[in-house]
Scaffold this motif. Structure first.
Motif, short mmCIF file in Angstrom:
data_model
loop_
_atom_site.label_atom_id
_atom_site.label_comp_id
_atom_site.label_asym_id
_atom_site.label_seq_id
_atom_site.Cartn_x
_atom_site.Cartn_y
_atom_site.Cartn_z
N PHE A 153 0.21 -6.95 -3.74
CA PHE A 153 0.57 -6.41 -5.06
C PHE A 153 1.59 -5.29 -4.87
O PHE A 153 1.64 -4.63 -3.84
CB PHE A 153 -0.67 -5.90 -5.82
CG PHE A 153 -1.39 -4.75 -5.19
CD1 PHE A 153 -1.03 -3.43 -5.47
CD2 PHE A 153 -2.45 -4.98 -4.31
CE1 PHE A 153 -1.71 -2.37 -4.89
CE2 PHE A 153 -3.13 -3.91 -3.73
CZ PHE A 153 -2.76 -2.61 -4.02
N SER A 154 2.42 -5.13 -5.89
CA SER A 154 3.50 -4.16 -5.82
C SER A 154 3.04 -2.79 -6.30
O SER A 154 2.35 -2.68 -7.31
CB SER A 154 4.69 -4.63 -6.68
OG SER A 154 5.73 -3.68 -6.65
N THR A 155 3.41 -1.78 -5.57
CA THR A 155 3.07 -0.40 -5.96
C THR A 155 4.15 0.22 -6.83
O THR A 155 4.03 1.35 -7.27
CB THR A 155 2.87 0.47 -4.71
OG1 THR A 155 4.07 0.43 -3.91
CG2 THR A 155 1.69 -0.02 -3.88
N LYS A 156 5.22 -0.58 -7.09
CA LYS A 156 6.31 -0.07 -7.90
C LYS A 156 6.80 -1.17 -8.85
O LYS A 156 7.72 -1.92 -8.53
CB LYS A 156 7.45 0.41 -7.01
CG LYS A 156 8.53 1.17 -7.78
CD LYS A 156 9.57 1.77 -6.84
CE LYS A 156 10.62 2.57 -7.62
NZ LYS A 156 11.64 3.17 -6.73
N GLY A 157 6.13 -1.27 -9.98
CA GLY A 157 6.55 -2.24 -11.00
C GLY A 157 6.52 -3.66 -10.49
O GLY A 157 5.52 -4.14 -9.94
N THR A 158 7.65 -4.36 -10.65
CA THR A 158 7.76 -5.75 -10.20
C THR A 158 8.58 -5.86 -8.91
O THR A 158 9.05 -6.95 -8.57
CB THR A 158 8.42 -6.61 -11.30
OG1 THR A 158 9.71 -6.08 -11.60
CG2 THR A 158 7.56 -6.63 -12.56
N SER A 159 8.73 -4.77 -8.22
CA SER A 159 9.51 -4.78 -6.98
C SER A 159 8.84 -5.63 -5.91
O SER A 159 7.63 -5.53 -5.70
CB SER A 159 9.69 -3.36 -6.46
OG SER A 159 10.29 -3.37 -5.17
N LYS A 160 9.65 -6.48 -5.25
CA LYS A 160 9.14 -7.29 -4.14
C LYS A 160 9.67 -6.78 -2.79
O LYS A 160 9.56 -7.48 -1.77
CB LYS A 160 9.53 -8.75 -4.34
CG LYS A 160 8.85 -9.38 -5.55
CD LYS A 160 9.16 -10.86 -5.66
CE LYS A 160 10.60 -11.08 -6.06
NZ LYS A 160 10.92 -12.52 -6.22
#
Length: 426
Positions: A153-160
């Protein structure tokens, strides 16, 4: 010179005996059957055994499930998995059991991949899921990404970006389960829950709970995790019935009767008879003949006691009761639950009595991973009773005729009826 023969006693050779154990399999109606099986029996073999014993037709949708009632979890047991190995990982204090039913979503990915993928390439599955925070009763909405190495899971929005992806779980030592009562038991924000549980005894303490925003989304995530976990093995399971060159595949093929396998569909309408090879054409002709027979039976009474049209209306009212797709006295909620349990595939359906309109019926079906309900209204014309879905524009003498017609023609429905929901007995 004298020769001496030395007597040697050889140890007795014990024949290799394959150990057997007893498993208990339940069906949806609560019946169960105890089976003595060898240690190496797979879920596929158990399905085939039950299909053969009960004279069902093997359409590749029969599935073994592992149910953990205490935890309100269930999962598909893949065809290649060993039943005894699954059973050995059960916690004795939990209520665990095997169940047997149809599940039309089992291999739907290979038949209609567009239902699961938005791209033509092998996907990197991603999207929002709710996750249960460890040690808390709250759920948090996060952006998840599914990769070969596991779920993140991303800790910053939808950042991959790898810097923002936090590891959530892998699949090598876990199985994916469906939550049966996500809201009630686990306080989830929706009822579309899934769970990653370590496949070992005591794994319930390490469960990781997730929740999707729709049933379709949940099915997509579960399907993707199954594919990531088992790789090509699931595809090989799917191809099994089509690999006719394999001698062993004959034992795993559809268990139809000898008389049925020995018959060929023939057409004698032309100048020269022919064998009908196209299965769709065979079904169409069979239904036409059935409807022709039914129309003939609606005429006047003969010297042999054929019922008149008024008598036939009474018979038509009850002809559906013996059909496997008809379910007596079930609610809208129960109908939806049964369709979800047997797979959100286009054309899965059942017919039930309407609880809001007396003497009417409801066709409940799945389309676009959603469940739709269509009112079947009885109308009377000239003393005869008919059934209609479109306010009388198309009329049917009974529900069986209505269902058979819509198995070939979609009419006002979003698609044709393909798979009926039925409760089976083991």
């Amino acid at each position: 010179m004298s020769l001496y023969a030395r007597r040697v006693t050889l140890p007795a050779i014990t024949p290799l005996v394959l150990q057997k154990r007893v498993i208990k399999v339940f069906s949806e109606d609560g019946t169960s059957r105890a089976l003595e099986v060898p240690n190496d029996v797979t879920a596929l073999h158990v399905c085939q055994l039950l299909i053969q014993k009960n004279h069902y037709i093997d359409d590749q949708n029969w599935t073994m499930f592992e149910e953990l009632s205490t935890l309100c979890l269930e999962r598909i047991i893949e065809d290649h998995e060993l039943m005894i190995e699954v059973q050995s990982k059960w916690d004795m204090e939990e209520d665990c059991r095997f169940s047997f039913r149809k599940y039309y979503t089992k291999y739907e990915f290979f038949k209609n991949p567009e239902m699961f993928l938005s791209t033509s390439t092998y996907p990197e599955v991603q999207g929002y899921l709710y996750m249960s925070e460890k040690g808390k009763k709250s759920w948090k909405k996060m952006f998840f990404v599914l990769r070969r190495s596991g779920l993140y899971f991303s800790t910053k929005g939808t950042s991959k970006d790898p810097r923002h992806l936090q590891f959530f779980s892998d699949f090598s030592q876990s199985n994916v389960y469906m939550l049966l009562s996500a809201r009630k038991v686990y306080g989830a924000p929706t009822d579309y829950g899934l769970c990653l549980k370590p496949n070992k005894t005591g794994g319930a303490k390490e469960m990781k709970l997730l929740c999707a925003e729709s049933e379709g989304s949940k099915v997509c995530w579960i399907t993707a995790i199954r594919l990531y976990k088992h790789g090509k093995q699931i595809y090989q399971n799917y191809l099994r019935p089509h690999q006719t060159s394999d001698p062993s595949s004959q034992n795993l093929s559809s268990m139809r009767s000898i008389s049925e396998n020995s018959l060929a569909a023939m057409d004698f309408s032309g100048h020269k008879s022919r064998v009908i090879e196209n299965p769709t054409e065979v079904l169409s002709i069979a239904l036409q003949e059935g409807l022709l027979w039914r129309r003939k039976s609606c005429g006047r009474i003969s010297s042999h006691g054929i019922p008149t049209s008024s008598q036939n209306s009474t018979m038509n009212f009850a002809i559906h009761l013996s059909q496997p797709w008809f379910h007596h006295n079930i609610s809208r909620h129960e109908a939806q639950k049964m369709i979800v349990q047997q797979g959100l595939v286009n054309g899965v359906f059942l017919v039930r009595e309407s609880q809001s309109t007396p003497k009417s019926f409801v066709l409940s079906m799945c389309y676009g991973q959603k469940i739709k309900h269509f009112q079947i209204v009885p109308i009377e014309d000239g003393g005869d009773l008919f059934y209609t879905l479109d306010e009388g524009h198309t009329r049917f003498t009974d529900l069986t005729q209505l269902v058979e017609f819509h198995q070939l023609n979609k009419g006002i429905l979003p698609c044709t009826l393909k798979h009926y929901c039925t409760r089976v007995t083991v």
